[in-house]
Design a protein around this motif. Sequence first.
Motif, mmCIF file in Angstrom:
data_model
loop_
_atom_site.group_PDB
_atom_site.id
_atom_site.type_symbol
_atom_site.label_atom_id
_atom_site.label_comp_id
_atom_site.label_asym_id
_atom_site.label_seq_id
_atom_site.Cartn_x
_atom_site.Cartn_y
_atom_site.Cartn_z
ATOM 1 N N TYR A 132 37.019 -11.117 14.216
ATOM 2 C CA TYR A 132 38.313 -11.462 13.635
ATOM 3 C C TYR A 132 39.076 -12.426 14.532
ATOM 4 O O TYR A 132 38.849 -12.492 15.740
ATOM 5 C CB TYR A 132 39.155 -10.202 13.428
ATOM 6 C CG TYR A 132 38.615 -9.262 12.389
ATOM 7 C CD1 TYR A 132 37.765 -8.220 12.741
ATOM 8 C CD2 TYR A 132 38.941 -9.432 11.050
ATOM 9 C CE1 TYR A 132 37.254 -7.363 11.787
ATOM 10 C CE2 TYR A 132 38.437 -8.572 10.092
ATOM 11 C CZ TYR A 132 37.595 -7.542 10.461
ATOM 12 O OH TYR A 132 37.095 -6.702 9.513
ATOM 13 N N LEU A 133 39.982 -13.158 13.908
ATOM 14 C CA LEU A 133 40.885 -14.034 14.635
ATOM 15 C C LEU A 133 42.318 -13.625 14.328
ATOM 16 O O LEU A 133 42.647 -13.334 13.166
ATOM 17 C CB LEU A 133 40.672 -15.495 14.237
ATOM 18 C CG LEU A 133 39.349 -16.154 14.656
ATOM 19 C CD1 LEU A 133 39.273 -17.562 14.083
ATOM 20 C CD2 LEU A 133 39.229 -16.199 16.173
ATOM 21 N N GLU A 134 43.139 -13.605 15.344
ATOM 22 C CA GLU A 134 44.552 -13.312 15.119
ATOM 23 C C GLU A 134 45.194 -14.476 14.369
ATOM 24 O O GLU A 134 45.095 -15.624 14.799
ATOM 25 C CB GLU A 134 45.280 -13.105 16.445
ATOM 26 C CG GLU A 134 46.766 -12.866 16.272
ATOM 27 C CD GLU A 134 47.541 -13.013 17.569
ATOM 28 O OE1 GLU A 134 48.520 -12.295 17.733
ATOM 29 O OE2 GLU A 134 47.147 -13.847 18.419
ATOM 30 N N ARG A 135 45.857 -14.160 13.264
ATOM 31 C CA ARG A 135 46.546 -15.208 12.516
ATOM 32 C C ARG A 135 48.061 -15.065 12.613
ATOM 33 O O ARG A 135 48.775 -16.062 12.725
ATOM 34 C CB ARG A 135 46.121 -15.197 11.037
ATOM 35 C CG ARG A 135 46.582 -16.455 10.318
ATOM 36 C CD ARG A 135 46.144 -16.499 8.875
ATOM 37 N NE ARG A 135 46.520 -17.774 8.291
ATOM 38 C CZ ARG A 135 46.668 -17.986 6.994
ATOM 39 N NH1 ARG A 135 46.426 -17.001 6.126
ATOM 40 N NH2 ARG A 135 47.023 -19.166 6.537
ATOM 41 N N PHE A 136 48.545 -13.839 12.550
ATOM 42 C CA PHE A 136 49.992 -13.614 12.625
ATOM 43 C C PHE A 136 50.306 -12.502 13.611
ATOM 44 O O PHE A 136 49.646 -11.453 13.608
ATOM 45 C CB PHE A 136 50.555 -13.241 11.249
ATOM 46 C CG PHE A 136 50.404 -14.308 10.211
ATOM 47 C CD1 PHE A 136 51.089 -15.501 10.331
ATOM 48 C CD2 PHE A 136 49.570 -14.128 9.124
ATOM 49 C CE1 PHE A 136 50.947 -16.506 9.385
ATOM 50 C CE2 PHE A 136 49.427 -15.119 8.166
ATOM 51 C CZ PHE A 136 50.112 -16.320 8.298
ATOM 52 N N THR A 137 51.316 -12.712 14.434
ATOM 53 C CA THR A 137 51.779 -11.687 15.360
ATOM 54 C C THR A 137 52.625 -10.660 14.606
ATOM 55 O O THR A 137 53.001 -10.860 13.444
ATOM 56 C CB THR A 137 52.634 -12.297 16.474
ATOM 57 O OG1 THR A 137 53.814 -12.874 15.889
ATOM 58 C CG2 THR A 137 51.868 -13.371 17.240
#
Length: 221
Positions: free
Chosen positions: A18-23
Motif C-alpha cells: 500500500y501507499l499512503e495517500r491521505f494523512t
Amino acid sequence: MATTRTRGWGGPTASSAYLERFTLTERTLHWVHASAFFVLLGSGLVLYVPRLSAAVGRRPEVKSVHLWTAVAWAAAILVVVAFGDRRRLAATLREIDGFDEDDRLWLRRIPTRQGRFNAGQKLNVALTAAFALLFAVSGLLLWLGERDTRFRFDSTVVVHDALMWISLVVVAGHLYLALVYPATRHALRGITRGTVRRDWAEQHHPKWAAPRFERRQKRNP
C-alpha cells in the motif's frame, strides 16, 4: 495482502502493498466537510421543498439544525487546520493548485500520467471550496437579513438555492465514482483508511505513485 495501521495525527504507516495517500488530518477535514454537507443539504431541502417541509413539520427546529450545523462546520474546519498537520495541508493545496500540461490533456480525454490528484479531482476540490464560501456568505446574509433589512438582497436566496441544486448534482456524481464505478471505487479506501493499493495507484496516479515507491525502496532496500 498485508495490513496497515494508523499512527498519530499525521498519517498511516503503510505496508509494501500500500501507499499512503491521505494523512489523518486530510481525512478528518474531508469527513468534517462531508458530514456537515449532508446535514445542511437535508435540512435545506426540507426548508425549501414544500412537500418535505409539510411532511417533516417542525420548521423552526429544522432551521436551527441548519444554522448550528453551519456554525459547527466552520468551527470544526478551524480546529482541524489549527491542530492538524498544517504542513501536509499546505503541500496538498500546492498539489491541487498546480495545473500542468498533463492535467490539460486529461481534461481533453487524452491518456496521460496523473499525480496524486487527477485534473477532475483538482477541479472538484476547487469547486467545493468555492461553493462552501458562497454558501457561507449567502447564508450569513440570509441570517443577517432576518434581523436587519439593510442586509436583505433579492439575489441572496436565489444564489443560496441555486448552489443547493448544483451541489446536489455534483455530490451525486462524486458518490457514483466513490461507491459504484469499479475503476475509481478503490479510492474510497484512501479517504477512509489513508492508504491505497500500490497497483491501483500506479495505474491511476503513476506520476505520484512511482516516485513514492522508489523513495521507499531506497529507505528500505
